[in-house]
Design a protein around this motif. Structure first.
Motif, PDB file in Angstrom:
ATOM      1  N   ASP A 219      29.295  21.311 -11.411  1.00 50.42           N
ATOM      2  CA  ASP A 219      27.440  20.937 -11.084  1.00 50.42           C
ATOM      3  C   ASP A 219      27.474  21.948 -10.275  1.00 50.42           C
ATOM      4  O   ASP A 219      25.870  22.362  -9.870  1.00 50.42           O
TER       5      ASP A 219
ATOM      6  N   LYS B 165      23.543  18.802 -17.325  1.00 47.43           N
ATOM      7  CA  LYS B 165      25.744  18.905 -17.144  1.00 47.43           C
ATOM      8  C   LYS B 165      25.385  17.883 -17.845  1.00 47.43           C
ATOM      9  O   LYS B 165      25.879  16.398 -16.738  1.00 47.43           O
TER      10      LYS B 165
ATOM     11  N   GLY C  90      35.388  20.922  -9.088  1.00 42.38           N
ATOM     12  CA  GLY C  90      34.031  20.170  -9.538  1.00 42.38           C
ATOM     13  C   GLY C  90      33.066  21.503  -9.574  1.00 42.38           C
ATOM     14  O   GLY C  90      32.098  20.732  -9.603  1.00 42.38           O
TER      15      GLY C  90
ATOM     16  N   LYS D  47      33.775  13.034  -4.455  1.00 40.14           N
ATOM     17  CA  LYS D  47      33.143  13.900  -5.851  1.00 40.14           C
ATOM     18  C   LYS D  47      32.348  14.257  -7.167  1.00 40.14           C
ATOM     19  O   LYS D  47      32.017  14.334  -7.655  1.00 40.14           O
TER      20      LYS D  47
END
Ligand code: ADP
Ligand code: ASP
Ligand code: MG
Length: 412
Positions: free
Chosen positions: A155, A7, A152, A210
């Protein structure tokens, strides 16, 4: 072929050059014999810009259209990454969430992944494709609308793909070389950890670190995904980064593992509400129905049947919270004298599994803050964390002095 998930976060795909650099890393893994699933974020700053456009157009927006807009940043990077790989003669194609299809709940802007069918992508791998590039952060609801997984969220897309495809590992490439004892941008004494336990990472993430979205850590823990955080700017190596793993796989650890902070907190106080059975439900039900994420809650001692109720929520949900409470008041469900919003607060937390068996962490934390002259507005604790709400202007100071006091720059 073994599958690997890689990722790349926003800064790792911020320019065409960086996309090329990331694609080269993908090429190295393909050369080792992996079928690679690449999850990409939007180019750095893009999602913020899109969110800004939505807010400017419609402050109390329809969340379905919010998702339609903010998911688009990832589409661009997915296509560009696939093109870059093709230019390197690596057979690749892109998928948007709905094409997989990555199925989610209909909770727009914070949807949860329900299912990732693997047949489509596996068929392509069988036909000689070596890299599937998937737009992170997005999916499709049972109603056929585009959803997003919360800020976010790429992820979480990555870990969910790793679980669905039984990937050997899920590598999260970002702009820091691993998970640190605290945000290295706030404290230059922060130390990179080689390993961190799932539970500690889960707390740090949910309290504002984060570097990984909370839900991604939950999924990795549940499906036993081998999860690694590493930098896309450093030379490739097998030992780079931080491995997020089971507690049993870590030899020694500090009582406090890390310090987390969350800048975008607001403290809301309902002044003089009737102190009667059911009042908490009457306040927090409309808030939850309006999609407000309430975090800390404090009810003051009541006087003459009236009390003050304080709670915290993200700053960008203050308007939503105010409207929900004003509406409930207009309907006669609750009655309060005033609603005070303090949008200048931050949350600072210390986290560590060691707190289960060591006492004195809270006392030490409060002493450190008091010696810096920092006033604590709200406190909450759980088995492995202590959080305080303080004035935002003291946030950096609080993080740094707690990091020093708990000697986190040293590992045991
Ligand atoms: P990406 O765009 O790659 O997803 P993010 O900005 O979401 O990257 O996450 C990486 C950032 O997380 C780092 O730049 C760092 O400032 C921040 N961060 C906060 N807490 C931590 C921590 N404990 N360890 C590492 N990074 C942290
Ligand atoms: N682009 C989205 C965000 O900025 C998702 C992600 O990067 O993980 O929140
Ligand atoms: Mg991120």
């Amino acid at each position: 072929m073994p599958v690997l998930v890689m990722k790349f976060g926003g800064t790792s795909v911020a320019t065409l050059d960086r996309i090329r650099r990331a694609a080269k890393r993908v090429g190295l893994e393909v050369a080792k014999g992996y079928d690679v699933i690449v999850i990409v974020s939007a180019m750095s700053g893009k999602t913020n810009e899109l969110v800004g456009w939505v807010n400017e157009t419609s402050p109390l927006f329809d969340a379905r259209e919010y998702d339609a807009v903010v998911s688009s940043g990832e589409n661009v990077t997915a296509g560009l990454m696939a093109l870059t790989l093709q230019e390197m003669d690596v057979p690749a194609r892109s998928w948007q969430g709905w094409q997989v299809p990555l199925k989610t709940t209909s909770a727009h802007s914070s949807a949860r992944i329900e299912d990732i069918p693997t047949d489509n992508i596996n068929r392509k791998f069988g036909e000689g494709m070596q890299v599937a590039v998937v737009a992170g952060f997005q999916g499709i609801s049972p109603e056929g609308r585009i959803t997003t997984l919360g800020r976010g969220g790429s992820d979480t897309t990555a870990v969910a793909f790793a679980a669905a495809f039984g990937a050997e590992r899920c590598d999260i490439y970002t702009d820091v070389d691993g998970v640190y004892t605290t945000d290295p941008r706030v404290c230059d004494r922060a130390r990179k950890m080689d390993r961190i336990a799932f539970e500690e990472m889960l707390e740090l993430a949910s309290l504002g670190a984060k570097v990984l979205q909370t839900r991604s850590v939950e999924l990795a823990m549940r499906y036993k995904v081998k999860l690694r955080v590493l930098s896309s700017f450093e030379e490739p190596s097998d030992t780079a980064g931080t491995l997020v793993c089971d507690e049993e796989d870590i030899m020694e650890s500090n009582v406090v593992a890390g310090v987390a902070h969350s800048r975008d907190e607001a403290k809301m106080t309902l002044v003089s509400v009737a102190d009667r059975p059911g009042i908490a439900a009457a306040i927090f039900t409309p808030l939850s129905e309006a999609g407000v994420n309430v975090d800390m809650i404090v009810q003051n001692i009541s006087e003459e049947g009236r009390t003050d109720m304080t709670f915290s929520c993200p700053t960008d949900q203050v308007k939503r919270a105010q409207k929900a409470l004003d509406d409930a008041k207009a309907k006669g469900d609750i009655n309060f004298m005033d609603l005070v919003a303090d949008t200048g607060v931050a949350k600072v937390s210390v986290v560590g599994i060691g707190m289960r068996s060591h006492t004195g962490v809270a006392a030490k934390m409060f002493k450190v803050l008091s010696s810096e002259g920092i006033n604590i507005k709200v406190i909450t604790t759980s088995e492995i964390k202590i959080s305080v709400l303080i004035d935002r202007k003291y946030m950096e100071l609080a993080v740094q002095s707690l990091h020093d006091a708990f000697e986190l720059e040293k590992s045991t």
